[in-house]
Motif scaffolding. Structure first.
Motif, PDB file in Angstrom:
ATOM      1  N   MET A 103      -8.050 -23.307  -7.915  1.00  0.00           N
ATOM      2  CA  MET A 103      -9.185 -23.235  -7.006  1.00  0.00           C
ATOM      3  C   MET A 103     -10.154 -22.166  -7.509  1.00  0.00           C
ATOM      4  O   MET A 103      -9.761 -21.088  -7.931  1.00  0.00           O
ATOM      5  CB  MET A 103      -8.691 -22.861  -5.616  1.00  0.00           C
ATOM      6  CG  MET A 103      -9.780 -22.812  -4.573  1.00  0.00           C
ATOM      7  SD  MET A 103      -9.035 -22.654  -2.920  1.00  0.00           S
ATOM      8  CE  MET A 103     -10.197 -21.572  -2.168  1.00  0.00           C
ATOM      9  N   THR A 104     -11.461 -22.488  -7.470  1.00  0.00           N
ATOM     10  CA  THR A 104     -12.490 -21.566  -7.933  1.00  0.00           C
ATOM     11  C   THR A 104     -12.701 -20.461  -6.908  1.00  0.00           C
ATOM     12  O   THR A 104     -12.875 -20.731  -5.725  1.00  0.00           O
ATOM     13  CB  THR A 104     -13.804 -22.320  -8.164  1.00  0.00           C
ATOM     14  OG1 THR A 104     -13.562 -23.370  -9.086  1.00  0.00           O
ATOM     15  CG2 THR A 104     -14.867 -21.392  -8.719  1.00  0.00           C
ATOM     16  N   PRO A 123     -24.693 -17.299 -16.440  1.00  0.00           N
ATOM     17  CA  PRO A 123     -23.693 -17.548 -15.392  1.00  0.00           C
ATOM     18  C   PRO A 123     -23.782 -18.957 -14.813  1.00  0.00           C
ATOM     19  O   PRO A 123     -22.767 -19.526 -14.394  1.00  0.00           O
ATOM     20  CB  PRO A 123     -23.987 -16.474 -14.347  1.00  0.00           C
ATOM     21  CG  PRO A 123     -25.370 -16.000 -14.630  1.00  0.00           C
ATOM     22  CD  PRO A 123     -25.598 -16.191 -16.091  1.00  0.00           C
ATOM     23  N   TYR A 124     -24.966 -19.529 -14.806  1.00  0.00           N
ATOM     24  CA  TYR A 124     -25.135 -20.884 -14.282  1.00  0.00           C
ATOM     25  C   TYR A 124     -24.378 -21.886 -15.148  1.00  0.00           C
ATOM     26  O   TYR A 124     -23.571 -22.681 -14.656  1.00  0.00           O
ATOM     27  CB  TYR A 124     -26.622 -21.234 -14.225  1.00  0.00           C
ATOM     28  CG  TYR A 124     -26.912 -22.626 -13.720  1.00  0.00           C
ATOM     29  CD1 TYR A 124     -26.563 -23.013 -12.427  1.00  0.00           C
ATOM     30  CD2 TYR A 124     -27.556 -23.560 -14.522  1.00  0.00           C
ATOM     31  CE1 TYR A 124     -26.843 -24.287 -11.949  1.00  0.00           C
ATOM     32  CE2 TYR A 124     -27.851 -24.831 -14.061  1.00  0.00           C
ATOM     33  CZ  TYR A 124     -27.483 -25.185 -12.777  1.00  0.00           C
ATOM     34  OH  TYR A 124     -27.766 -26.448 -12.316  1.00  0.00           O
ATOM     35  N   PHE A 125     -24.611 -21.842 -16.448  1.00  0.00           N
ATOM     36  CA  PHE A 125     -23.953 -22.798 -17.329  1.00  0.00           C
ATOM     37  C   PHE A 125     -22.460 -22.511 -17.446  1.00  0.00           C
ATOM     38  O   PHE A 125     -21.654 -23.436 -17.607  1.00  0.00           O
ATOM     39  CB  PHE A 125     -24.628 -22.831 -18.693  1.00  0.00           C
ATOM     40  CG  PHE A 125     -26.001 -23.444 -18.634  1.00  0.00           C
ATOM     41  CD1 PHE A 125     -26.164 -24.768 -18.291  1.00  0.00           C
ATOM     42  CD2 PHE A 125     -27.129 -22.687 -18.898  1.00  0.00           C
ATOM     43  CE1 PHE A 125     -27.418 -25.346 -18.201  1.00  0.00           C
ATOM     44  CE2 PHE A 125     -28.391 -23.248 -18.814  1.00  0.00           C
ATOM     45  CZ  PHE A 125     -28.541 -24.580 -18.470  1.00  0.00           C
ATOM     46  N   LEU A 172     -19.874 -18.857  -6.696  1.00  0.00           N
ATOM     47  CA  LEU A 172     -18.537 -19.183  -7.172  1.00  0.00           C
ATOM     48  C   LEU A 172     -18.351 -18.558  -8.544  1.00  0.00           C
ATOM     49  O   LEU A 172     -19.307 -18.413  -9.306  1.00  0.00           O
ATOM     50  CB  LEU A 172     -18.351 -20.700  -7.260  1.00  0.00           C
ATOM     51  CG  LEU A 172     -18.560 -21.483  -5.961  1.00  0.00           C
ATOM     52  CD1 LEU A 172     -18.512 -22.979  -6.236  1.00  0.00           C
ATOM     53  CD2 LEU A 172     -17.509 -21.093  -4.943  1.00  0.00           C
ATOM     54  N   ALA A 173     -17.127 -18.212  -8.871  1.00  0.00           N
ATOM     55  CA  ALA A 173     -16.874 -17.501 -10.130  1.00  0.00           C
ATOM     56  C   ALA A 173     -17.086 -18.422 -11.330  1.00  0.00           C
ATOM     57  O   ALA A 173     -16.448 -19.469 -11.435  1.00  0.00           O
ATOM     58  CB  ALA A 173     -15.456 -16.952 -10.140  1.00  0.00           C
ATOM     59  N   PRO A 174     -17.968 -18.034 -12.268  1.00  0.00           N
ATOM     60  CA  PRO A 174     -18.084 -18.796 -13.512  1.00  0.00           C
ATOM     61  C   PRO A 174     -16.908 -18.493 -14.434  1.00  0.00           C
ATOM     62  O   PRO A 174     -16.156 -17.537 -14.203  1.00  0.00           O
ATOM     63  CB  PRO A 174     -19.401 -18.266 -14.113  1.00  0.00           C
ATOM     64  CG  PRO A 174     -19.521 -16.879 -13.572  1.00  0.00           C
ATOM     65  CD  PRO A 174     -18.885 -16.890 -12.205  1.00  0.00           C
TER      66      PRO A 174
END
Length: 202
Positions: free
Chosen positions: A1-2, A53-55, A28-30
């Motif tokens: 689970m993220t 962090p998005y990608f 949410l954690a990258p």
């Protein structure tokens, strides 16, 4: 689970549309770079995106990210035919302005200004909204079509296409305007759902 990321209060969160560079942080954690496998690197397509962090968040589903990134690059960088780059970026900016995605609007408005050399017109779109007169019937038509598609796909139809044709857009150019707006209509909603804009450098 993220894991859900707990962020401290961030002062001066961007709350207005701007062409300035701003940041973005996920809720949410990258993934961390040391977690990346060959599968993840393939999904990133461009290794430099491991700094985003998005990608790195989207890399949790690398096959989807790979398809997303290749689609993005084809829409905006494959300019051998169809719309000039500036107007592709204009369609993305209009969709982002309509959807309220401050981060995406900042990125694509900068590109639209850079490639068009019309920063004042682009800023008017950001400041006054999608109904603003940008001083060009062609630009106004691209924005209007992009916003109609963004509101709901069923709102886009023969009237918008006819308007684009009246302003001189051919079939490939119309397709590019549709692709730019449609892609960011989806991308805005994703980005708005998993994080928030921050001041530059945060």
């Amino acid at each position: 689970m993220t894991d859900i990321v707990n962020h401290p209060d961030i002062d001066n969160r961007p709350n207005a549309f701007t062409q300035a560079e701003i940041g973005w942080t996920p809720w949410l954690a990258p993934l961390a770079e040391e977690e990346l496998t060959d599968r993840h690197w393939a999904g990133l397509v461009d290794p430099s995106r491991s700094k985003s962090p998005y990608f790195m968040l989207l890399a949790r589903d690398p096959e989807i990210l790979e398809a997303r990134t290749k689609t993005d690059k084809d829409i905006f960088y494959n300019t051998r035919a169809g719309l000039p780059r500036a107007e592709r970026e204009l369609s993305a900016t209009a969709a982002s302005r309509s959807n309220g995605c401050i981060f995406c609007a900042s990125v694509h408005s900068r590109f639209a200004s850079h490639f068009s050399k019309r920063p004042d017109s682009v800023q008017r779109l950001l400041d006054e909204g999608v109904e603003a007169d940008l001083g060009s019937r062609r630009w106004n038509a691209v924005v209007k079509a992009s916003v109609a598609l963004t509101a709901t796909p069923q709102a886009f139809g023969p009237r918008e296409i006819a308007h684009l044709r009246e302003e001189g857009l051919d079939d490939l150019e119309i397709a590019d305007a549709i692709h730019g707006a449609a892609f960011f209509n989806w991308a805005n909603r994703l980005m708005l759902s998993v994080g928030e804009p921050t001041p530059a450098g945060v």
